[in-house]
Every structure is written in structure tokens, then in C-alpha cells.
Design a protein around this motif. Structure first.
Motif, PDB file in Angstrom:
ATOM      1  N   ILE A  52      96.612 -84.987  69.048  1.00  0.00           N
ATOM      2  CA  ILE A  52      96.059 -86.344  68.998  1.00  0.00           C
ATOM      3  C   ILE A  52      95.910 -86.890  70.419  1.00  0.00           C
ATOM      4  CG2 ILE A  52      96.533 -88.711  68.257  1.00  0.00           C
ATOM      5  CD1 ILE A  52      97.951 -87.559  65.833  1.00  0.00           C
ATOM      6  N   SER A  53      94.746 -87.486  70.683  1.00  0.00           N
ATOM      7  CA  SER A  53      94.489 -88.046  72.009  1.00  0.00           C
ATOM      8  C   SER A  53      93.510 -89.192  71.876  1.00  0.00           C
ATOM      9  CB  SER A  53      93.926 -86.963  72.949  1.00  0.00           C
ATOM     10  OG  SER A  53      92.648 -86.544  72.501  1.00  0.00           O
ATOM     11  N   SER A  54      93.217 -89.828  73.022  1.00  0.00           N
ATOM     12  CA  SER A  54      92.267 -90.943  73.002  1.00  0.00           C
ATOM     13  C   SER A  54      90.848 -90.463  72.705  1.00  0.00           C
ATOM     14  CB  SER A  54      92.301 -91.688  74.349  1.00  0.00           C
ATOM     15  OG  SER A  54      91.985 -90.800  75.417  1.00  0.00           O
ATOM     16  N   GLU A  55      90.550 -89.216  73.031  1.00  0.00           N
ATOM     17  CA  GLU A  55      89.225 -88.660  72.763  1.00  0.00           C
ATOM     18  C   GLU A  55      89.107 -88.156  71.321  1.00  0.00           C
ATOM     19  OE1 GLU A  55      88.289 -85.690  75.609  1.00  0.00           O
ATOM     20  OE2 GLU A  55      88.162 -87.086  77.303  1.00  0.00           O
ATOM     21  N   HIS A  56      90.156 -87.525  70.860  1.00  0.00           N
ATOM     22  CA  HIS A  56      90.181 -87.005  69.490  1.00  0.00           C
ATOM     23  C   HIS A  56      91.370 -87.645  68.775  1.00  0.00           C
ATOM     24  CE1 HIS A  56      87.128 -83.998  70.472  1.00  0.00           C
ATOM     25  NE2 HIS A  56      87.819 -83.734  71.577  1.00  0.00           N
ATOM     26  N   TRP A  57      91.094 -88.682  68.000  1.00  0.00           N
ATOM     27  CA  TRP A  57      92.154 -89.513  67.423  1.00  0.00           C
ATOM     28  C   TRP A  57      93.092 -88.741  66.500  1.00  0.00           C
ATOM     29  CZ3 TRP A  57      88.759 -94.365  65.883  1.00  0.00           C
ATOM     30  CH2 TRP A  57      88.302 -94.957  67.073  1.00  0.00           C
ATOM     31  N   LEU A  58      92.574 -87.706  65.854  1.00  0.00           N
ATOM     32  CA  LEU A  58      93.421 -86.893  64.976  1.00  0.00           C
ATOM     33  C   LEU A  58      93.471 -85.436  65.432  1.00  0.00           C
ATOM     34  CD1 LEU A  58      92.352 -88.289  61.458  1.00  0.00           C
ATOM     35  CD2 LEU A  58      94.370 -88.886  62.811  1.00  0.00           C
ATOM     36  N   THR A 111      91.881 -81.753  67.031  1.00  0.00           N
ATOM     37  CA  THR A 111      90.772 -80.861  66.671  1.00  0.00           C
ATOM     38  C   THR A 111      91.304 -79.698  65.838  1.00  0.00           C
ATOM     39  OG1 THR A 111      91.014 -79.545  68.690  1.00  0.00           O
ATOM     40  CG2 THR A 111      89.511 -81.425  68.767  1.00  0.00           C
ATOM     41  N   ASP A 169      86.185 -82.054  65.686  1.00  0.00           N
ATOM     42  CA  ASP A 169      86.973 -83.275  65.628  1.00  0.00           C
ATOM     43  C   ASP A 169      87.415 -83.550  64.197  1.00  0.00           C
ATOM     44  OD1 ASP A 169      87.888 -85.819  66.978  1.00  0.00           O
ATOM     45  OD2 ASP A 169      86.563 -86.667  65.433  1.00  0.00           O
ATOM     46  N   PHE A 218      88.983 -86.206  62.890  1.00  0.00           N
ATOM     47  CA  PHE A 218      88.666 -87.553  62.415  1.00  0.00           C
ATOM     48  C   PHE A 218      87.231 -87.623  61.888  1.00  0.00           C
ATOM     49  CE2 PHE A 218      87.215 -91.959  63.315  1.00  0.00           C
ATOM     50  CZ  PHE A 218      88.034 -92.615  62.409  1.00  0.00           C
ATOM     51  N   SER A 219      86.303 -87.023  62.604  1.00  0.00           N
ATOM     52  CA  SER A 219      84.908 -87.009  62.171  1.00  0.00           C
ATOM     53  C   SER A 219      84.745 -86.235  60.868  1.00  0.00           C
ATOM     54  CB  SER A 219      84.018 -86.384  63.250  1.00  0.00           C
ATOM     55  OG  SER A 219      84.083 -87.123  64.447  1.00  0.00           O
TER      56      SER A 219
END
Length: 253
Positions: free
Chosen positions: A25-31, A33, A39, A41-42
């Protein structure tokens, strides 16, 4: 909202970037990869359109088949009703999941076959519910008065029978929505539903099981999405059941 989720997803849910695989989890990939760098979340957002949208389509088809058959079967009665009930009993003799799995396995993997298999399983419940309500109501005085006043059978069904069945049908449909989602997820999990790279919650569970120890979020997140939606549909069904419970209202419960 289900249709528009693909527009609010931050990334293409099917875009593969192997150098970004299994990121936390990071600011770029909220949940994070997945194992192909997609991604999560997407994919969860777009998977909602697939899973929930398909369940709504299955529910609608089951209602469109089950309600008219139940109405005419209960109102006409006779040989037509007896033959139809034998067919309904034959379908209901087997557990829903087993019947759907066997039928999907015979038809082959794919969303169309999955939809067809679950609709074949689900319509009978609405037919039986509507039929029992119509049989109870058609002998009451207001129906006899409607016949005396010259109303045709179609008018009686439309004006008097349908309003009586809609409350019970709405409750059953809301409770059934969660079961249908579980069936879609289960069939996709074993490879009989959505096929890669389609984002669907059940297929995401299947893809993530090989990486459970290294990246448990691959299974935890779609599992939570399924659980939360099923829980919401059950809570809504319980609320509607209490709202349409005439007996409880009469005794002040």
C-alpha cells in the motif's frame, strides 16, 4: 454508479507492469498491486461493475421469468399448475450451488454461461412464492367482486394480485442478491465464470491464492468487498422484511 466506476478508477485495471508487481500500500497504489503489477484498487472498482452488475442482471432475469409464470400458474390452476409445479420441484430438489456448478461445467466457462446457469437455478423460487400468494388471494371476496364487476383475468392480476406479491418479492430479491453474488464469486473462483484479464471479485480471489503468504491483500481485499456487499444486501433484506411484515404490525412488534 456501477457503470461509471471505470471512469473514476485511477489506473487501467488490466495494465500490466511487471516491475511494479506485488507492491505494498502506498500513496500511488492505495491497495497495492497484484502479481502482474496491476492496481488492486482500480480492479476492485471495476470488479464491482462486473460482480454486482452481473448479479443485478441475473436477479432481473429471474424476476422477469419467475413472476409471470407464478402469477398464471397460481391463478389458472389445474393441469397447467400441476405440471409446472413438478418442474419447479425437480429444480428445487438439488442445492442451488451444486446445480449451478454442474450446469456451468457442462456449458463451459464464461460469463454468459454463468448467467444462464444461475438464472435457471433462481427463477423457481420466485415462481413458487408468487404462486402461493396468488392461490391465497384469488379466493378472497375482493377478487370475486372484481370478477362480478366484469374485470378480465389480466386486469385482476394487474390491479389486485401484483400489489399483494410485490412486498414479498422485493424482500426475497434483496436477500437473494447476496446469495447470487456469492454464487458468481464461487463459480469465478473455480474458473467457470469471468476469465482473465476481466476484473471480477471471485476471479481476483483465485488469482491471489498463489501469493497469499507473500501478499495476502490479493485475497483479503476482494474477500472483504464480497463480504461487505453481501452483508449490506442481507441487512437491507431484513429491514424490508420487517417493514412488509403485516402480522408484526398488527400485534405491535
Amino acid at each position: 454508479m456501477i457503470v461509471s466506476v471505470s471512469y473514476i478508477a485511477p489506473y487501467d485495471p488490466n495494465h500490466v507492469t511487471m516491475k511494479e508487481r506485488l507492491l505494498p500500500i502506498s500513496s500511488e497504489h492505495w491497495l497495492g498491486t497484484d502479481h502482474l503489477g496491476r492496481d488492486i484498487f482500480s480492479r476492485i472498482l471495476v470488479g464491482a461493475r462486473t460482480t454486482v452488475g452481473t448479479s443485478l442482471l441475473i436477479l432481473m432475469c429471474s424476476l422477469l421469468i419467475g413472476i409471470p409464470i407464478g402469477l398464471f400458474s397460481g391463478y389458472i390452476g389445474g393441469r397447467f399448475d400441476r405440471v409446472l409445479m413438478k418442474i419447479v420441484d425437480a429444480f428445487m430438489a438439488f442445492p442451488d450451488y451444486i446445480f449451478a456448478i454442474v450446469l456451468s461445467g457442462l456449458l463451459g466457462p464464461g460469463m454468459f454461461n454463468l448467467i444462464f446457469a444461475i438464472v435457471i437455478v433462481k427463477w423457481v423460487g420466485y415462481t413458487r412464492l408468487v404462486r402461493s400468494t396468488v392461490i391465497t388471494e384469488k379466493h378472497k371476496e375482493y377478487v370475486l367482486l372484481a370478477k362480478i364487476n366484469g374485470l378480465r383475468s389480466f386486469q385482476i392480476l394487474k390491479k389486485h394480485m401484483i400489489p399483494h406479491i410485490m412486498g414479498n418479492v422485493l424482500v426475497l430479491a434483496t436477500l437473494d442478491l447476496g446469495k447470487i453474488i456469492l454464487m458468481i464469486a464461487a463459480l469465478s473462483y473455480i474458473g467457470l465464470g469471468a476469465q482473465p484479464p476481466t476484473a471480477e471479485w471471485g476471479s481476483m480471489l483465485n488469482e491471489g491464492k498463489a501469493f497469499f503468504y507473500n501478499a495476502p491483500l490479493l485475497m483479503v481485499i476482494p474477500g472483504l468487498a464480497i463480504m461487505l456487499f453481501v452483508l449490506m444486501s442481507n441487512l437491507l433484506g431484513d429491514y424490508l422484511r420487517d417493514k412488509f411484515d403485516v402480522k408484526s404490525k398488527k400485534v405491535g412488534i
